[in-house]
Design an enzyme around this catalytic site. Structure first.
Site, PDB file in Angstrom:
ATOM      1  N   ASP A 263     -22.411 -92.841  16.616  1.00  0.00           N
ATOM      2  CA  ASP A 263     -21.745 -91.871  17.484  1.00  0.00           C
ATOM      3  C   ASP A 263     -22.041 -90.456  17.013  1.00  0.00           C
ATOM      4  O   ASP A 263     -22.793 -90.259  16.056  1.00  0.00           O
ATOM      5  CB  ASP A 263     -20.224 -92.124  17.505  1.00  0.00           C
ATOM      6  CG  ASP A 263     -19.562 -91.758  16.173  1.00  0.00           C
ATOM      7  OD1 ASP A 263     -20.276 -91.452  15.202  1.00  0.00           O
ATOM      8  OD2 ASP A 263     -18.322 -91.793  16.120  1.00  0.00           O
TER       9      ASP A 263
ATOM     10  N   ASP B 284     -19.991 -87.035  15.816  1.00  0.00           N
ATOM     11  CA  ASP B 284     -18.673 -86.536  15.412  1.00  0.00           C
ATOM     12  C   ASP B 284     -18.717 -85.011  15.384  1.00  0.00           C
ATOM     13  O   ASP B 284     -19.501 -84.429  14.632  1.00  0.00           O
ATOM     14  CB  ASP B 284     -18.320 -87.075  14.015  1.00  0.00           C
ATOM     15  CG  ASP B 284     -18.368 -88.592  13.963  1.00  0.00           C
ATOM     16  OD1 ASP B 284     -17.493 -89.245  14.540  1.00  0.00           O
ATOM     17  OD2 ASP B 284     -19.315 -89.131  13.339  1.00  0.00           O
TER      18      ASP B 284
ATOM     19  N   ASP C  73     -17.018 -88.248  19.347  1.00  0.00           N
ATOM     20  CA  ASP C  73     -15.658 -87.928  18.898  1.00  0.00           C
ATOM     21  C   ASP C  73     -15.528 -86.419  18.804  1.00  0.00           C
ATOM     22  O   ASP C  73     -16.293 -85.771  18.088  1.00  0.00           O
ATOM     23  CB  ASP C  73     -15.385 -88.539  17.500  1.00  0.00           C
ATOM     24  CG  ASP C  73     -15.191 -90.043  17.560  1.00  0.00           C
ATOM     25  OD1 ASP C  73     -14.847 -90.568  18.639  1.00  0.00           O
ATOM     26  OD2 ASP C  73     -15.382 -90.696  16.511  1.00  0.00           O
TER      27      ASP C  73
END
Ligand code: CTP
Ligand code: MN
Ligand code: MN
Length: 549
Positions: free
Chosen positions: A368, A370, A473
């Site tokens: 992902d 961040d 995120d």
């Protein structure tokens, strides 16, 4: 082997020897024992290959019932062991496995006494003690002489393998600190095969809900990741902390055989494979995956059938399964960070966006992206997240998002809770999202609900190369907490876990992604940078690239 004896004379009458399949009885210094022609192409150590011309399991008569041999396969190899076993049985000797309690004589070639003891223990032998008492530990010379004599020869001191009181100890080439936050762990590590084996077992333990066991394997793997050399012998790990008995056994197996049977069994197991498949869905944890497994669900298609049972997050995770499990490249992470920066610039010009997580540690790919956001004037960051997310959504950049409000009220309120809390989760305002990198072509459903509505029940990710779903995120932090948030979100998880453990046990402090609290002085310690936090803790500063524990 006694000079002048020929291997053919050791075989029972009528036994035919083919030169291509007969392994050498005695390696090296076997002057004149074998026919010249047979020596050159004899397999010395070839696993998995059995001599084809020797009977597999003949019914020999036992002539010496008081002697039960065990041949140590280690260094000898299966092929040679099989040959020597048949030979001994032909001669009237009884040969059994290492775990058999009837074994009296253990014959090994090329191993030290300590190595043989360790091998016997590993194979489940309960008759031998740490000093090698309980069994006769013998060199191959006793075996070859006995075969020549056609009976078990007297054991002489020269036949015996010596066992030293302390297991053979190779001093480690460096000492390893107990906490990951005291070690430097670069991205490139030297023991990947070993750490992967342990991490598989850590994951399997987590899938079983055995968090303590999982942690033990993770810690052992983390220690190996910090070693600046490639481990070749198990003894090199003797004085390292955090490597328990179970991990050690697995490592030894991998070092000696290339693979661990236990790890391979786990990797092949249906439960492990299904748990892995399910927990890779965004929004699915071990508990949910485990329940689905117990309900008999096995595939993503099975989940499609039970679509209504999934949360919105899980539906999105399933819809974009393929993309979300394709590693995010650094260039893609940079592109997303830039897109978020532009959105932030529109909403709050002086706010900053920092790429953190694995990419900050130097990884070239990750699961992902961040991103941490803050503003140098404390308080200005309030409301930023919903504005930014609103803007990105309007632009069609978000395939899914869910905002979680900041639940961190004030230091006073939290004092009690932080000081006592073991919680690792921070309470910043955050958004878990699925970003659409590139532009979504017409007709492709953006959300799971649309996919259902259009009768499209198969995952859409990966259908087009012009766009890709990426997990992002987004976290907003007040400026004064930014160094703590940066430290907390940079990871790795092992590094963070040990940082908190170090604080608690060595410093009587509590650390999380908001603050550092001194439980003895009952004060919060402010920090202007990550370096400053390390100073507070009396730790040498470890840069992000060396936090890959
Ligand atoms: N983290 C956190 N709270 C969460 C999720 C993550 O504090 N709810 C922290 C973790 O402690 C970790 C960091 O954020 O240190 C990054 O987490 P994650 O993205 O899961 O892992 P990465 O190290 O970035 O690995 P990857 O490259 O696979 O994303
Ligand atoms: Mn990450
Ligand atoms: Mn993350």
């Amino acid at each position: 082997m006694q000079s002048g004896a020929c291997v053919c004379s050791l075989l029972p009458p009528g036994f035919k020897v083919q030169s291509s399949t007969l392994p050498a009885l005695s390696r090296g210094g076997s002057r004149g024992c074998f026919h010249e022609a047979t020596m050159s192409h004899l397999p010395v150590k070839k696993k998995c290959q059995q001599p084809r011309n020797l009977p597999a399991d003949p019914q020999y008569c036992v002539r010496f019932p008081e002697v039960v041999l065990c041949l140590v396969e280690k260094k000898m190899g299966i092929s040679r062991k099989t040959f020597l076993t048949s030979l001994a049985r032909c001669k009237g000797f009884c040969v059994e496995d290492a775990s058999n309690e009837r074994v009296t004589h253990v014959v090994s070639e090329g191993n030290s006494g300590n190595e043989v003891v360790e091998w016997l223990k590993r194979k489940g032998n309960r008759c031998v003690d740490a000093l090698g008492n309980g069994l006769a530990l013998l060199d191959l010379s006793w075996f070859t002489e006995s075969m020549s004599a056609g009976r078990p020869v007297e054991i002489e001191p020269r036949h015996r393998l010596m066992v030293t009181a302390q297991a053979e100890k190779l001093e480690p080439k460096c000492q390893v600190a107990a906490y990951a936050c005291q070690r430097r762990t670069p991205l490139e590590q030297k023991n990947q095969i070993l750490t992967e084996a342990l991490e598989t077992l850590a994951e399997e333990a987590r899938f079983c809900g055995s968090d303590g066991r999982s942690l033990a394997f993770s810690r052992a793997a983390s220690v190996l990741k910090s070693l600046p050399w490639k481990v070749r012998k198990i003894q090199e790990l003797n004085s390292l902390s955090c490597i328990g008995e179970h991990s050690r056994r697995v490592l030894q197996e991998v070092l000696e055989d290339g693979v661990s049977a236990e790890v391979e069994r786990v990797r092949q197991s249906e439960r492990y494979q299904t748990m892995k498949l399910f927990t890779k869905i965004f929004g699915v944890g071990v508990k949910t995956a485990s329940r689905w497994y117990q309900e008999g669900l096995r595939t993503l298609a099975d989940l499609q059938v039970h679509h209504a049972k999934l949360s919105k997050e899980q539906q999105a995770g399933l819809l974009h399964y393929e993309d979300l499990n394709t590693p995010v490249k650094r260039s893609e992470a940079e592109a997303i960070a830039q897109a978020v920066r532009e959105a932030v610039e529109r909403c709050l010009p002086d706010a900053s966006v920092t790429l953190t997580g694995g990419f900050r540690r130097g990884k070239q790919s990750g699961h992902d992206v961040d991103l941490l956001m803050t503003h140098p004037m404390e308080g200005q960051e309030v409301g930023l997240l919903s504005k930014v997310v609103g803007w990105l959504d309007q632009q069609g950049s978000l395939l899914y998002h869910s905002i979680h409000r900041n639940s961190f009220q004030s230091f006073e309120d939290e004092d009690q809770e932080i000081a006592s809390s073991a919680s690792t989760m921070d309470r910043f305002e955050r958004c878990f999202s699925i970003f659409c990198l590139g532009s979504l072509p017409e007709g492709i459903p953006k959300a799971a609900s649309e996919a259902q509505g259009s009768g499209n029940s198969v995952p859409v990710s990966g259908m087009s190369s012009s766009w890709k779903a990426v997990r992002v995120d987004l976290v907003v932090t007040p400026f004064s907490q930014f160094p703590y948030a940066l430290l907390g979100w940079t990871g790795s998880r092992n590094f963070e876990r040990d940082l908190r453990r170090f604080c608690k046990h060595e410093k009587k402090m509590v650390l999380n992604s908001h603050a550092l609290y001194d439980t003895e002085k009952r004060t919060f310690l402010t920090a202007a940078s990550e370096e400053h936090i390390f100073q507070h803790l009396g730790l040498e500063y470890i840069p992000p690239e060396e936090r890959n524990a």
